[in-house]
Design a protein around this motif. Structure first.
Motif, PDB file in Angstrom:
ATOM      1  N   GLU A 100       0.845  -1.196   0.000  1.00 34.35           N
ATOM      2  CA  GLU A 100       0.000   0.000   0.000  1.00 34.35           C
ATOM      3  C   GLU A 100       0.879   1.244   0.000  1.00 34.35           C
ATOM      4  O   GLU A 100       1.940   1.267   0.607  1.00 34.35           O
ATOM      5  CB  GLU A 100      -0.903   0.011   1.236  1.00 34.35           C
ATOM      6  CG  GLU A 100      -1.959  -1.065   1.197  1.00 34.35           C
ATOM      7  CD  GLU A 100      -2.914  -0.983   2.385  1.00 34.35           C
ATOM      8  OE1 GLU A 100      -3.017   0.086   3.011  1.00 34.35           O
ATOM      9  OE2 GLU A 100      -3.548  -1.998   2.663  1.00 34.35           O
ATOM     10  N   ILE A 101       0.404   2.272  -0.711  1.00 33.38           N
ATOM     11  CA  ILE A 101       1.096   3.562  -0.722  1.00 33.38           C
ATOM     12  C   ILE A 101       0.077   4.655  -0.412  1.00 33.38           C
ATOM     13  O   ILE A 101      -1.118   4.460  -0.596  1.00 33.38           O
ATOM     14  CB  ILE A 101       1.789   3.838  -2.076  1.00 33.38           C
ATOM     15  CG1 ILE A 101       0.771   3.875  -3.221  1.00 33.38           C
ATOM     16  CG2 ILE A 101       2.874   2.806  -2.353  1.00 33.38           C
ATOM     17  CD1 ILE A 101       1.358   4.310  -4.549  1.00 33.38           C
ATOM     18  N   PRO A 102       0.544   5.809   0.059  1.00 35.36           N
ATOM     19  CA  PRO A 102      -0.383   6.904   0.360  1.00 35.36           C
ATOM     20  C   PRO A 102      -1.177   7.326  -0.875  1.00 35.36           C
ATOM     21  O   PRO A 102      -0.679   7.258  -2.005  1.00 35.36           O
ATOM     22  CB  PRO A 102       0.526   8.034   0.836  1.00 35.36           C
ATOM     23  CG  PRO A 102       1.770   7.344   1.311  1.00 35.36           C
ATOM     24  CD  PRO A 102       1.926   6.139   0.420  1.00 35.36           C
ATOM     25  N   PHE A 103      -2.400   7.782  -0.658  1.00 33.60           N
ATOM     26  CA  PHE A 103      -3.299   8.193  -1.736  1.00 33.60           C
ATOM     27  C   PHE A 103      -2.652   9.226  -2.644  1.00 33.60           C
ATOM     28  O   PHE A 103      -2.732   9.130  -3.873  1.00 33.60           O
ATOM     29  CB  PHE A 103      -4.602   8.739  -1.134  1.00 33.60           C
ATOM     30  CG  PHE A 103      -5.564   9.256  -2.159  1.00 33.60           C
ATOM     31  CD1 PHE A 103      -6.310   8.380  -2.913  1.00 33.60           C
ATOM     32  CD2 PHE A 103      -5.714  10.621  -2.376  1.00 33.60           C
ATOM     33  CE1 PHE A 103      -7.200   8.842  -3.880  1.00 33.60           C
ATOM     34  CE2 PHE A 103      -6.596  11.095  -3.320  1.00 33.60           C
ATOM     35  CZ  PHE A 103      -7.337  10.202  -4.068  1.00 33.60           C
ATOM     36  N   GLU A 104      -2.003  10.231  -2.060  1.00 33.08           N
ATOM     37  CA  GLU A 104      -1.394  11.294  -2.843  1.00 33.08           C
ATOM     38  C   GLU A 104      -0.320  10.746  -3.783  1.00 33.08           C
ATOM     39  O   GLU A 104      -0.187  11.187  -4.926  1.00 33.08           O
ATOM     40  CB  GLU A 104      -0.799  12.377  -1.930  1.00 33.08           C
ATOM     41  CG  GLU A 104      -1.826  13.171  -1.161  1.00 33.08           C
ATOM     42  CD  GLU A 104      -2.364  12.424   0.076  1.00 33.08           C
ATOM     43  OE1 GLU A 104      -1.764  11.415   0.499  1.00 33.08           O
ATOM     44  OE2 GLU A 104      -3.407  12.851   0.596  1.00 33.08           O
ATOM     45  N   ASP A 105       0.448   9.764  -3.305  1.00 29.95           N
ATOM     46  CA  ASP A 105       1.474   9.148  -4.149  1.00 29.95           C
ATOM     47  C   ASP A 105       0.837   8.374  -5.295  1.00 29.95           C
ATOM     48  O   ASP A 105       1.334   8.398  -6.429  1.00 29.95           O
ATOM     49  CB  ASP A 105       2.355   8.213  -3.323  1.00 29.95           C
ATOM     50  CG  ASP A 105       3.185   8.950  -2.280  1.00 29.95           C
ATOM     51  OD1 ASP A 105       3.286  10.195  -2.348  1.00 29.95           O
ATOM     52  OD2 ASP A 105       3.733   8.268  -1.397  1.00 29.95           O
ATOM     53  N   ALA A 106      -0.254   7.690  -5.009  1.00 33.43           N
ATOM     54  CA  ALA A 106      -0.949   6.929  -6.049  1.00 33.43           C
ATOM     55  C   ALA A 106      -1.482   7.858  -7.129  1.00 33.43           C
ATOM     56  O   ALA A 106      -1.343   7.578  -8.325  1.00 33.43           O
ATOM     57  CB  ALA A 106      -2.082   6.117  -5.436  1.00 33.43           C
ATOM     58  N   ILE A 107      -2.080   8.960  -6.730  1.00 31.13           N
ATOM     59  CA  ILE A 107      -2.613   9.929  -7.694  1.00 31.13           C
ATOM     60  C   ILE A 107      -1.486  10.496  -8.548  1.00 31.13           C
ATOM     61  O   ILE A 107      -1.616  10.626  -9.767  1.00 31.13           O
ATOM     62  CB  ILE A 107      -3.387  11.059  -6.978  1.00 31.13           C
ATOM     63  CG1 ILE A 107      -4.624  10.499  -6.288  1.00 31.13           C
ATOM     64  CG2 ILE A 107      -3.748  12.183  -7.950  1.00 31.13           C
ATOM     65  CD1 ILE A 107      -5.616   9.851  -7.227  1.00 31.13           C
ATOM     66  N   ALA A 108      -0.349  10.803  -7.917  1.00 28.73           N
ATOM     67  CA  ALA A 108       0.790  11.334  -8.666  1.00 28.73           C
ATOM     68  C   ALA A 108       1.272  10.319  -9.706  1.00 28.73           C
ATOM     69  O   ALA A 108       1.590  10.688 -10.837  1.00 28.73           O
ATOM     70  CB  ALA A 108       1.916  11.697  -7.707  1.00 28.73           C
ATOM     71  N   GLU A 109       1.311   9.041  -9.336  1.00 30.81           N
ATOM     72  CA  GLU A 109       1.715   8.002 -10.293  1.00 30.81           C
ATOM     73  C   GLU A 109       0.735   7.874 -11.444  1.00 30.81           C
ATOM     74  O   GLU A 109       1.146   7.704 -12.597  1.00 30.81           O
ATOM     75  CB  GLU A 109       1.867   6.661  -9.570  1.00 30.81           C
ATOM     76  CG  GLU A 109       3.090   6.574  -8.692  1.00 30.81           C
ATOM     77  CD  GLU A 109       3.261   5.188  -8.078  1.00 30.81           C
ATOM     78  OE1 GLU A 109       2.803   4.195  -8.686  1.00 30.81           O
ATOM     79  OE2 GLU A 109       3.855   5.121  -6.992  1.00 30.81           O
ATOM     80  N   ILE A 110      -0.549   7.950 -11.138  1.00 28.39           N
ATOM     81  CA  ILE A 110      -1.562   7.863 -12.190  1.00 28.39           C
ATOM     82  C   ILE A 110      -1.429   9.033 -13.150  1.00 28.39           C
ATOM     83  O   ILE A 110      -1.480   8.866 -14.373  1.00 28.39           O
ATOM     84  CB  ILE A 110      -2.993   7.802 -11.580  1.00 28.39           C
ATOM     85  CG1 ILE A 110      -3.187   6.476 -10.846  1.00 28.39           C
ATOM     86  CG2 ILE A 110      -4.054   8.012 -12.639  1.00 28.39           C
ATOM     87  CD1 ILE A 110      -4.443   6.418 -10.001  1.00 28.39           C
ATOM     88  N   LYS A 111      -1.228  10.229 -12.633  1.00 26.59           N
ATOM     89  CA  LYS A 111      -1.096  11.405 -13.485  1.00 26.59           C
ATOM     90  C   LYS A 111       0.147  11.321 -14.364  1.00 26.59           C
ATOM     91  O   LYS A 111       0.127  11.760 -15.507  1.00 26.59           O
ATOM     92  CB  LYS A 111      -1.056  12.678 -12.628  1.00 26.59           C
ATOM     93  CG  LYS A 111      -2.403  13.020 -12.048  1.00 26.59           C
ATOM     94  CD  LYS A 111      -2.366  14.289 -11.249  1.00 26.59           C
ATOM     95  CE  LYS A 111      -3.745  14.627 -10.703  1.00 26.59           C
ATOM     96  NZ  LYS A 111      -3.739  15.852  -9.911  1.00 26.59           N
ATOM     97  N   LYS A 112       1.228  10.744 -13.841  1.00 26.09           N
ATOM     98  CA  LYS A 112       2.443  10.584 -14.641  1.00 26.09           C
ATOM     99  C   LYS A 112       2.211   9.660 -15.811  1.00 26.09           C
ATOM    100  O   LYS A 112       2.814   9.817 -16.867  1.00 26.09           O
ATOM    101  CB  LYS A 112       3.586  10.034 -13.775  1.00 26.09           C
ATOM    102  CG  LYS A 112       4.203  11.028 -12.837  1.00 26.09           C
ATOM    103  CD  LYS A 112       5.315  10.361 -12.060  1.00 26.09           C
ATOM    104  CE  LYS A 112       5.822  11.260 -10.957  1.00 26.09           C
ATOM    105  NZ  LYS A 112       6.855  10.592 -10.146  1.00 26.09           N
ATOM    106  N   ALA A 113       1.336   8.663 -15.627  1.00 25.90           N
ATOM    107  CA  ALA A 113       1.084   7.673 -16.666  1.00 25.90           C
ATOM    108  C   ALA A 113       0.271   8.252 -17.824  1.00 25.90           C
ATOM    109  O   ALA A 113       0.224   7.651 -18.890  1.00 25.90           O
ATOM    110  CB  ALA A 113       0.365   6.474 -16.071  1.00 25.90           C
ATOM    111  N   HIS A 114      -0.340   9.399 -17.638  1.00 27.90           N
ATOM    112  CA  HIS A 114      -1.202   9.959 -18.689  1.00 27.90           C
ATOM    113  C   HIS A 114      -0.590  11.143 -19.298  1.00 27.90           C
ATOM    114  O   HIS A 114      -0.177  12.018 -19.308  1.00 27.90           O
ATOM    115  CB  HIS A 114      -2.584  10.302 -18.136  1.00 27.90           C
ATOM    116  CG  HIS A 114      -3.326   9.084 -17.710  1.00 27.90           C
ATOM    117  ND1 HIS A 114      -4.011   8.293 -18.593  1.00 27.90           N
ATOM    118  CD2 HIS A 114      -3.452   8.486 -16.509  1.00 27.90           C
ATOM    119  CE1 HIS A 114      -4.539   7.273 -17.950  1.00 27.90           C
ATOM    120  NE2 HIS A 114      -4.211   7.370 -16.690  1.00 27.90           N
TER     121      HIS A 114
END
Length: 66
Positions: A52-66
């Motif tokens: 598990e990772i913090p929500f903010e980190d997950a969102i940042a990773e998703i945004k990088k992918a797009h």
């Protein structure tokens, strides 16, 4: 359910070839698809055995992918 008013572009035989929708309806569809993508990503993450990772980190990773 999204309700929109589509218009069809047809060929000489009356066969539908394209759809024309209002720009606001198009934007709504894009927003709904984005939300669905986030839900699918969440579901996939819950099914995985990943750390598990913090929500903010997950969102940042998703945004990088797009």
């Amino acid at each position: 359910m999204i309700k929109f008013h589509e218009n069809f572009v047809t060929d000489a035989n009356g066969k539908r070839k394209a759809v024309v929708i209002d720009i606001e309806e198009y934007q709504t569809i894009l927003e709904e698809l984005e939300e669905l993508e986030a839900i699918r990503a969440y579901d996939a993450a819950k099914l995985s055995n990943d750390e598990e990772i913090p929500f903010e980190d997950a969102i940042a990773e998703i945004k990088k992918a797009h």
